[in-house]
Design a protein around this motif. Structure first.
Motif, PDB file in Angstrom:
ATOM      1  N   GLU A  69       0.821  -1.201   0.000  1.00  0.00           N
ATOM      2  CA  GLU A  69       0.000   0.000   0.000  1.00  0.00           C
ATOM      3  C   GLU A  69       0.859   1.256   0.000  1.00  0.00           C
ATOM      4  OE1 GLU A  69      -2.666   0.070   3.184  1.00  0.00           O
ATOM      5  OE2 GLU A  69      -3.590   1.982   2.661  1.00  0.00           O
ATOM      6  N   ALA A  70       1.942   1.250   0.812  1.00  0.00           N
ATOM      7  CA  ALA A  70       2.817   2.420   0.843  1.00  0.00           C
ATOM      8  C   ALA A  70       3.475   2.652  -0.500  1.00  0.00           C
ATOM      9  CB  ALA A  70       3.893   2.231   1.928  1.00  0.00           C
ATOM     10  N   ASP A  71       3.922   1.584  -1.153  1.00  0.00           N
ATOM     11  CA  ASP A  71       4.554   1.728  -2.456  1.00  0.00           C
ATOM     12  C   ASP A  71       3.585   2.283  -3.477  1.00  0.00           C
ATOM     13  OD1 ASP A  71       6.471  -1.294  -2.024  1.00  0.00           O
ATOM     14  OD2 ASP A  71       6.763   0.738  -1.309  1.00  0.00           O
ATOM     15  N   ALA A  72       2.325   1.846  -3.382  1.00  0.00           N
ATOM     16  CA  ALA A  72       1.341   2.339  -4.330  1.00  0.00           C
ATOM     17  C   ALA A  72       1.179   3.841  -4.195  1.00  0.00           C
ATOM     18  CB  ALA A  72       0.011   1.628  -4.115  1.00  0.00           C
ATOM     19  N   VAL A  73       1.306   4.371  -2.959  1.00  0.00           N
ATOM     20  CA  VAL A  73       1.173   5.804  -2.765  1.00  0.00           C
ATOM     21  C   VAL A  73       2.396   6.542  -3.291  1.00  0.00           C
ATOM     22  CG1 VAL A  73       1.002   7.605  -1.035  1.00  0.00           C
ATOM     23  CG2 VAL A  73      -0.366   5.527  -0.802  1.00  0.00           C
ATOM     24  N   LEU A  74       3.582   5.989  -2.996  1.00  0.00           N
ATOM     25  CA  LEU A  74       4.799   6.717  -3.341  1.00  0.00           C
ATOM     26  C   LEU A  74       5.136   6.610  -4.818  1.00  0.00           C
ATOM     27  CD1 LEU A  74       6.923   5.711  -0.257  1.00  0.00           C
ATOM     28  CD2 LEU A  74       5.804   7.897  -0.688  1.00  0.00           C
ATOM     29  N   LEU A  75       5.140   5.385  -5.315  1.00  0.00           N
ATOM     30  CA  LEU A  75       5.539   5.177  -6.701  1.00  0.00           C
ATOM     31  C   LEU A  75       4.363   4.872  -7.613  1.00  0.00           C
ATOM     32  CD1 LEU A  75       8.834   3.150  -6.596  1.00  0.00           C
ATOM     33  CD2 LEU A  75       8.458   5.407  -7.528  1.00  0.00           C
ATOM     34  N   ARG A  76       3.177   4.820  -7.057  1.00  0.00           N
ATOM     35  CA  ARG A  76       1.985   4.493  -7.829  1.00  0.00           C
ATOM     36  C   ARG A  76       2.177   3.175  -8.556  1.00  0.00           C
ATOM     37  NH1 ARG A  76       0.772  10.477 -10.373  1.00  0.00           N
ATOM     38  NH2 ARG A  76       0.569  11.544  -8.396  1.00  0.00           N
ATOM     39  N   LEU A  77       2.602   2.150  -7.777  1.00  0.00           N
ATOM     40  CA  LEU A  77       2.805   0.831  -8.367  1.00  0.00           C
ATOM     41  C   LEU A  77       1.458   0.228  -8.733  1.00  0.00           C
ATOM     42  CD1 LEU A  77       5.479  -0.679  -5.993  1.00  0.00           C
ATOM     43  CD2 LEU A  77       5.842   0.209  -8.276  1.00  0.00           C
ATOM     44  N   PRO A  78       1.350  -0.417  -9.880  1.00  0.00           N
ATOM     45  CA  PRO A  78       0.104  -1.108 -10.217  1.00  0.00           C
ATOM     46  C   PRO A  78      -0.158  -2.228  -9.219  1.00  0.00           C
ATOM     47  CG  PRO A  78       1.518  -0.847 -12.150  1.00  0.00           C
ATOM     48  CD  PRO A  78       2.339  -0.475 -10.953  1.00  0.00           C
ATOM     49  N   ALA A  79      -1.443  -2.523  -8.989  1.00  0.00           N
ATOM     50  CA  ALA A  79      -1.805  -3.576  -8.047  1.00  0.00           C
ATOM     51  C   ALA A  79      -1.344  -4.935  -8.564  1.00  0.00           C
ATOM     52  CB  ALA A  79      -3.311  -3.585  -7.836  1.00  0.00           C
ATOM     53  N   VAL A  80      -0.799  -5.782  -7.654  1.00  0.00           N
ATOM     54  CA  VAL A  80      -0.324  -7.116  -8.010  1.00  0.00           C
ATOM     55  C   VAL A  80      -1.273  -8.129  -7.404  1.00  0.00           C
ATOM     56  CG1 VAL A  80       1.564  -8.766  -7.806  1.00  0.00           C
ATOM     57  CG2 VAL A  80       2.062  -6.340  -8.111  1.00  0.00           C
ATOM     58  N   ARG A  81      -1.892  -8.956  -8.266  1.00  0.00           N
ATOM     59  CA  ARG A  81      -2.839  -9.953  -7.786  1.00  0.00           C
ATOM     60  C   ARG A  81      -2.089 -11.221  -7.409  1.00  0.00           C
ATOM     61  NH1 ARG A  81      -7.878 -10.712 -11.545  1.00  0.00           N
ATOM     62  NH2 ARG A  81      -8.431 -11.925  -9.692  1.00  0.00           N
ATOM     63  N   GLY A  82      -2.413 -11.847  -6.260  1.00  0.00           N
ATOM     64  CA  GLY A  82      -1.788 -13.085  -5.822  1.00  0.00           C
ATOM     65  C   GLY A  82      -2.783 -13.865  -4.989  1.00  0.00           C
ATOM     66  N   ILE A  83      -2.275 -14.889  -4.208  1.00  0.00           N
ATOM     67  CA  ILE A  83      -3.150 -15.678  -3.340  1.00  0.00           C
ATOM     68  C   ILE A  83      -3.361 -14.881  -2.069  1.00  0.00           C
ATOM     69  CG2 ILE A  83      -3.391 -17.830  -2.076  1.00  0.00           C
ATOM     70  CD1 ILE A  83      -1.715 -19.179  -4.177  1.00  0.00           C
ATOM     71  N   GLY A  84      -4.492 -14.279  -1.959  1.00  0.00           N
ATOM     72  CA  GLY A  84      -4.795 -13.480  -0.789  1.00  0.00           C
ATOM     73  C   GLY A  84      -5.470 -14.297   0.283  1.00  0.00           C
ATOM     74  N   ARG A  85      -5.906 -13.609   1.349  1.00  0.00           N
ATOM     75  CA  ARG A  85      -6.539 -14.293   2.476  1.00  0.00           C
ATOM     76  C   ARG A  85      -7.841 -14.971   2.059  1.00  0.00           C
ATOM     77  NH1 ARG A  85      -5.476 -12.597   7.827  1.00  0.00           N
ATOM     78  NH2 ARG A  85      -3.449 -11.571   7.993  1.00  0.00           N
ATOM     79  N   GLY A  86      -8.560 -14.342   1.140  1.00  0.00           N
ATOM     80  CA  GLY A  86      -9.817 -14.927   0.707  1.00  0.00           C
ATOM     81  C   GLY A  86      -9.621 -16.270   0.029  1.00  0.00           C
ATOM     82  N   ARG A  87      -8.621 -16.361  -0.840  1.00  0.00           N
ATOM     83  CA  ARG A  87      -8.378 -17.628  -1.540  1.00  0.00           C
ATOM     84  C   ARG A  87      -7.875 -18.704  -0.563  1.00  0.00           C
ATOM     85  NH1 ARG A  87      -5.122 -16.954  -7.053  1.00  0.00           N
ATOM     86  NH2 ARG A  87      -5.227 -19.224  -6.804  1.00  0.00           N
ATOM     87  N   VAL A  88      -7.056 -18.291   0.409  1.00  0.00           N
ATOM     88  CA  VAL A  88      -6.577 -19.273   1.405  1.00  0.00           C
ATOM     89  C   VAL A  88      -7.752 -19.819   2.220  1.00  0.00           C
ATOM     90  CG1 VAL A  88      -5.148 -19.579   3.456  1.00  0.00           C
ATOM     91  CG2 VAL A  88      -4.265 -18.253   1.523  1.00  0.00           C
ATOM     92  N   ALA A  89      -8.658 -18.908   2.618  1.00  0.00           N
ATOM     93  CA  ALA A  89      -9.820 -19.365   3.392  1.00  0.00           C
ATOM     94  C   ALA A  89     -10.698 -20.294   2.556  1.00  0.00           C
ATOM     95  CB  ALA A  89     -10.633 -18.157   3.862  1.00  0.00           C
ATOM     96  N   THR A  90     -10.880 -19.925   1.281  1.00  0.00           N
ATOM     97  CA  THR A  90     -11.667 -20.788   0.399  1.00  0.00           C
ATOM     98  C   THR A  90     -10.993 -22.157   0.229  1.00  0.00           C
ATOM     99  OG1 THR A  90     -12.462 -18.838  -0.777  1.00  0.00           O
ATOM    100  CG2 THR A  90     -12.706 -20.951  -1.887  1.00  0.00           C
ATOM    101  N   GLY A  91      -9.647 -22.133   0.103  1.00  0.00           N
ATOM    102  CA  GLY A  91      -8.919 -23.394  -0.039  1.00  0.00           C
ATOM    103  C   GLY A  91      -9.077 -24.284   1.178  1.00  0.00           C
ATOM    104  N   LEU A  92      -9.019 -23.667   2.370  1.00  0.00           N
ATOM    105  CA  LEU A  92      -9.200 -24.459   3.596  1.00  0.00           C
ATOM    106  C   LEU A  92     -10.605 -25.053   3.661  1.00  0.00           C
ATOM    107  CD1 LEU A  92      -7.333 -22.240   6.221  1.00  0.00           C
ATOM    108  CD2 LEU A  92      -6.637 -24.495   5.371  1.00  0.00           C
ATOM    109  N   PHE A  93     -11.579 -24.243   3.260  1.00  0.00           N
ATOM    110  CA  PHE A  93     -12.950 -24.746   3.268  1.00  0.00           C
ATOM    111  C   PHE A  93     -13.088 -25.945   2.327  1.00  0.00           C
ATOM    112  CE2 PHE A  93     -17.208 -24.637   1.340  1.00  0.00           C
ATOM    113  CZ  PHE A  93     -17.977 -24.871   2.464  1.00  0.00           C
ATOM    114  N   LEU A  94     -12.518 -25.818   1.131  1.00  0.00           N
ATOM    115  CA  LEU A  94     -12.584 -26.929   0.168  1.00  0.00           C
ATOM    116  C   LEU A  94     -11.758 -28.128   0.643  1.00  0.00           C
ATOM    117  CD1 LEU A  94     -12.336 -24.959  -3.195  1.00  0.00           C
ATOM    118  CD2 LEU A  94     -14.385 -25.985  -2.159  1.00  0.00           C
TER     119      LEU A  94
END
Length: 506
Positions: A10-35
């Motif tokens: 988040e800090a980098d996005a403010v300073l350098l305006r880095l594009p968002a990087v999509r990865g395995i977030g908390r939602g996907r981990v929770a879904t994986g545990l459920f499955l």
């Protein structure tokens, strides 16, 4: 609450305006545990309902479930699915069914292999996902640095502007660029090198390594000092990239300075060459004529008739006047070049300066059509005489056989800047000047492209119009050239009207 990695992103996005990087977030981990908790029992329920009891096929179905969980939730949900699947295989499908004991050692080996393969697949999927995230982050950083480089290159190119961008993007309080000691600086043996501050940004920039929180050695000649707290590992990588930009900006400044120095040296050489050429020809010619005339008059054995003696004396006078005019123009040009012209401004009419300005000009070549009662202009009388004399002399010289007409006017539409003005027009009907040569003819030592003047005109060193333009602008006016209708050249001297104020040195 976001973790450290999320905060950094988040800090980098403010300073350098880095594009968002999509990865395995908390939602996907929770879904994986459920499955992971749902799919292995689901496989067992399905094969039980279908009455399918092939152990190898059921094991492959559990392995497929573990791979699917790994693709969705990553490593740890897949491990959970693999362990749970192995227990379900052991309890519901391995003999004896309904017990965790294993009668056949081969079945135990098969379950161990299943667990190892499932965990291996989950590990591979997790590593691939992490590499994809790192590649996406690197691409985002490269894109951001590329955009930053374009913004820097499109800026004014100053080091201060660049350091301000570095300070803002890294979140520092102050940044200083140190340069290596100058070649002529005195160094004490054993003492540390004395760095010099090339540029800085921010309040109270650090000037020593001890005062800085970070010191980035760009190369042996440049060091960046930063103050403002700790830098993350990502910002340290960015700082290394900024160092390369520092070298590029510095070298570009040095190239621009070298180009300006070369242009100045070339102009100086051109000026010196022109002066030498003028001295070698235009000044030596009248000197030779004077010496020849004087030597002739001093011959005791020769008695010249009165008319010949008068002609020799007139030759000496004309050549002396020509020398005096050339030397005056050289001195005036040196004053203009050195910005040492200080006009004494007062109210002067065009008619007042004409008698002295036209002295020495054949009267039959001049046609004075100035209207009476023209308002005075703001001018230095001596400079204005020189301006008019040089322009008229140039017109007489380059328009042989043509009258030189002087007119003047003032009124609506004639201004210098926002001040009402009056203009003096000096018109000839000679061959005129091409459009591309108008600007060049006001340059020093230019004679219509260095072409010689007509022999009857007596030549010149090409300073008259340059001096006229310099003096006119020093008095707050303008000197323009325009074609004369029907052929020839018209020089227009425009000066502001005298208002009774603003006298003295400009």
């Amino acid at each position: 609450m976001p973790g450290p990695e999320a905060q950094s992103t988040e800090a980098d996005a403010v300073l350098l305006r880095l594009p968002a990087v999509r990865g395995i977030g908390r939602g996907r981990v929770a879904t994986g545990l459920f499955l992971a908790l749902l799919m292995p029992p689901g496989v067992e329920v399905l094969v039980t309902l279908l009455g399918f009891r092939n152990f190898a096929m059921i094991m492959l179905l559990q392995l497929a479930a573990a791979v699917a969980v790994a693709a969705i939730g990553g490593l740890w949900p897949a491990v959970v699915a693999a362990v749970l699947g192995s227990f379900l295989l052991n309890y519901f499908s391995a003999e004896p069914v309904g017990s965790l004991s294993i009668a056949d050692p081969t079945t135990l080996f098969t379950l161990v292999v299943f667990l190892a393969v499932a965990c291996g697949v989950a590990l591979a999927v997790g590593l691939a996902s992490r590499r994809a995230q790192e590649a996406a982050r690197s691409e985002a950083e490269a894109t951001a640095l590329s955009e930053l480089a374009l913004r820097i290159l499109s800026s004014d190119g100053s080091l201060e502007s660049f350091l301000e961008k570095v300070r803002g993007n890294l979140g520092m309080e102050a940044v200083t660029l140190l340069g290596s000691p100058t070649p002529d600086s005195v160094t004490v043996p054993g003492a540390p090198p004395q760095w010099r501050v090339l540029a800085s940004a921010g309040p109270n920039p650090p000037v020593t390594h001890a005062a800085a929180d970070h010191a980035a050695v760009v190369d042996p000649h440049y060091t960046l000092l930063l103050r403002g707290g700790a830098l993350s590992s990502q910002h340290q990588r960015l700082l290394a990239a900024f160092g390369a930009f520092v070298v590029a900006v510095r070298e570009r400044q040095q190239l621009v300075k070298s180009r300006r120095d070369n242009l100045r040296l070339a102009e100086g050489n051109k000026m010196r060459t022109s002066i030498l050429r003028a001295v070698s020809h235009d000044l030596r010619t009248p000197l030779a004529g004077i010496k020849l005339a004087v030597s002739s008059l001093r011959q005791e054995e020769v008695q010249f008739p009165p008319d010949v003696e008068k002609e020799l004396l007139e030759t000496i006078e004309n050549y002396a006047d020509r020398l005096d005019h050339l030397v005056d123009n050289l001195l005036d040009m040196s004053r203009i070049t050195a910005d040492a012209v200080n006009p004494l401004l007062a109210g002067t009419t065009w008619a007042e300066i004409l008698p002295e300005a036209l002295r020495g000009i054949p009267k039959d070549r001049i046609r004075n059509e100035l209207q009476p009662n023209l308002p005075p202009v703001t001018a230095d009388a001596g400079m204005l005489e020189s301006v008019v004399a040089n322009i008229v002399e140039n017109a007489v010289k380059y328009a042989p056989g043509s009258d030189v007409v002087l007119t003047a006017r003032a009124g609506a539409g004639i201004t210098v800047g926002d001040r009402p003005a009056s203009e003096l027009r000096i018109v000839d009907h000679g061959s005129g000047v091409g459009h591309n040569e108008v600007l060049e003819m006001f340059q020093p030592f230019q004679r219509l492209g260095d072409s010689p003047a007509p022999a009857s005109a007596g030549g010149g060193i090409g300073l008259g119009l340059a001096v006229a333009k310099g003096f006119t602008e020093a008095m707050g006016g303008t000197l323009m050239a325009e074609p004369t209708p029907g052929g020839g050249l018209t020089m227009v001297v425009t000066l502001p009207l005298w208002t009774g104020h603003g006298g003295g040195r400009a």
